[in-house]
Design a protein around this motif. Structure first.
Motif, short mmCIF file in Angstrom:
data_model
loop_
_atom_site.label_atom_id
_atom_site.label_comp_id
_atom_site.label_asym_id
_atom_site.label_seq_id
_atom_site.Cartn_x
_atom_site.Cartn_y
_atom_site.Cartn_z
N ARG A 54 -5.00 6.72 4.60
CA ARG A 54 -4.84 5.35 5.60
C ARG A 54 -6.08 4.87 6.20
NH1 ARG A 54 -2.76 10.07 8.16
NH2 ARG A 54 -4.28 10.46 9.85
N VAL A 55 -6.99 5.50 6.64
CA VAL A 55 -8.33 5.09 6.94
C VAL A 55 -9.30 4.06 6.22
CG1 VAL A 55 -8.64 7.03 8.44
CG2 VAL A 55 -9.73 6.72 6.24
N TYR A 56 -8.87 3.74 4.97
CA TYR A 56 -9.42 3.13 4.02
C TYR A 56 -8.76 1.68 3.87
CZ TYR A 56 -11.69 7.16 2.91
OH TYR A 56 -12.47 8.55 2.97
N TRP A 57 -7.48 1.71 4.20
CA TRP A 57 -6.43 0.73 3.84
C TRP A 57 -5.91 -0.14 5.24
CZ3 TRP A 57 -7.42 0.84 -0.65
CH2 TRP A 57 -7.22 1.76 -1.92
N PRO A 58 -5.84 -1.46 5.27
CA PRO A 58 -5.37 -2.37 6.11
C PRO A 58 -3.93 -1.98 6.24
CG PRO A 58 -5.70 -3.80 4.25
CD PRO A 58 -6.27 -2.50 3.95
N ALA A 59 -3.50 -2.26 7.37
CA ALA A 59 -2.01 -1.88 7.57
C ALA A 59 -0.73 -2.32 6.75
CB ALA A 59 -1.60 -2.08 9.28
N TRP A 60 -1.25 -3.75 6.53
CA TRP A 60 -0.28 -4.71 5.67
C TRP A 60 -0.33 -4.06 4.27
CZ3 TRP A 60 -2.14 -6.37 1.00
CH2 TRP A 60 -3.43 -6.46 0.78
N TYR A 61 -1.39 -3.28 3.74
CA TYR A 61 -1.31 -2.77 2.42
C TYR A 61 -0.57 -1.48 2.31
CZ TYR A 61 -2.86 -0.53 -1.73
OH TYR A 61 -2.96 0.15 -3.10
N LEU A 62 -0.39 -0.82 3.49
CA LEU A 62 0.36 0.28 3.56
C LEU A 62 1.83 -0.07 3.67
CD1 LEU A 62 -1.59 2.95 5.79
CD2 LEU A 62 -1.09 3.09 3.11
N ARG A 63 2.13 -0.96 4.39
CA ARG A 63 3.47 -1.64 4.40
C ARG A 63 3.97 -2.16 2.99
NH1 ARG A 63 1.51 -3.70 9.19
NH2 ARG A 63 1.22 -5.74 8.40
N LEU A 64 3.24 -2.83 2.12
CA LEU A 64 3.43 -3.25 1.03
C LEU A 64 3.79 -2.18 -0.13
CD1 LEU A 64 3.50 -5.85 -1.06
CD2 LEU A 64 1.11 -5.46 -1.33
N ARG A 65 2.95 -1.20 0.17
CA ARG A 65 2.87 0.10 -0.72
C ARG A 65 4.26 0.79 -0.39
NH1 ARG A 65 2.35 2.21 -3.96
NH2 ARG A 65 1.06 4.14 -3.59
N LEU A 66 4.79 0.88 0.72
CA LEU A 66 6.00 1.64 0.87
C LEU A 66 7.10 0.86 0.30
CD1 LEU A 66 7.59 3.74 2.50
CD2 LEU A 66 7.51 2.19 4.49
N VAL A 67 6.97 -0.58 0.50
CA VAL A 67 8.08 -1.23 -0.23
C VAL A 67 8.23 -1.10 -1.73
CG1 VAL A 67 9.09 -3.69 -0.56
CG2 VAL A 67 8.43 -2.87 1.53
N LEU A 68 6.90 -1.25 -2.13
CA LEU A 68 6.64 -1.11 -3.80
C LEU A 68 7.04 0.36 -4.31
CD1 LEU A 68 3.71 -3.42 -4.19
CD2 LEU A 68 6.03 -3.92 -4.67
N THR A 69 6.80 1.34 -3.30
CA THR A 69 6.96 2.51 -4.03
C THR A 69 8.53 2.87 -3.73
OG1 THR A 69 4.85 3.60 -2.99
CG2 THR A 69 6.74 5.07 -3.14
N LEU A 70 9.13 2.35 -2.91
CA LEU A 70 10.51 2.35 -2.57
C LEU A 70 11.42 1.68 -3.85
CD1 LEU A 70 11.34 2.02 1.35
CD2 LEU A 70 11.46 4.15 -0.29
N VAL A 71 10.78 0.67 -4.22
CA VAL A 71 11.34 -0.12 -5.53
C VAL A 71 11.07 0.69 -6.78
CG1 VAL A 71 11.35 -2.23 -6.89
CG2 VAL A 71 11.24 -2.40 -4.29
N ALA A 72 9.91 1.22 -6.90
CA ALA A 72 9.63 2.19 -7.90
C ALA A 72 10.43 3.41 -8.10
CB ALA A 72 8.21 2.38 -8.04
N VAL A 73 10.58 3.88 -6.90
CA VAL A 73 11.46 5.29 -7.04
C VAL A 73 12.89 4.68 -7.35
CG1 VAL A 73 12.30 7.14 -5.42
CG2 VAL A 73 9.76 6.61 -5.55
#
Length: 119
Positions: free
Chosen positions: A81-100
């Motif tokens: 998380r220290v390497y990513w901007p906050a928007w990226y982690l929000r995007l990753r959460l949504v995309l992960t939920l879709v993938a799962v």
């Protein structure tokens, strides 16, 4: 058709694991929570999981890819998380939920299809 879904899943998982490489290559002597070697190893864990998953039976693939996508997000949200901007982690959460959701939907379809044949 199912084999194409898991081939695509493996490709996306391997691609997402590759996002760690540029970070590891730029760390050099900076002080970050993870060493470049640890980041490269994390990347390889997901990359190898993607490839090995293609060799397994469908019931195992359902579980493996679902857990791998969740594991990739947890890795991003906890260790990276220290390497990513906050928007990226929000995007990753949504995309992960879709993938799962896709993994679970295909898994349910597979199990329903195969349980109806055995009745």
């Amino acid at each position: 058709m199912l084999s194409y879904f898991y081939l695509y899943s493996a490709g996306i998982l391997a691609f997402m694991a590759g996002v760690y490489w540029p970070i590891a290559m730029q760390l050099d002597n900076r002080c970050y929570p993870l060493s470049p070697l640890a980041i490269m190893l994390l990347s390889q864990v997901f990359f190898v999981t993607a490839g090995v998953g293609l060799l397994l039976s469908t019931p195992v693939q359902v579980v493996l890819y679902t857990l791998a996508y969740l594991g990739l997000y947890v890795t991003d949200a906890y260790w990276m998380r220290v390497y990513w901007p906050a928007w990226y982690l929000r995007l990753r959460l949504v995309l992960t939920l879709v993938a799962v959701a896709c993994q679970l939907t295909v898994g349910a379809w597979f199990f329903l299809l195969h349980s109806s044949h055995s009745l």
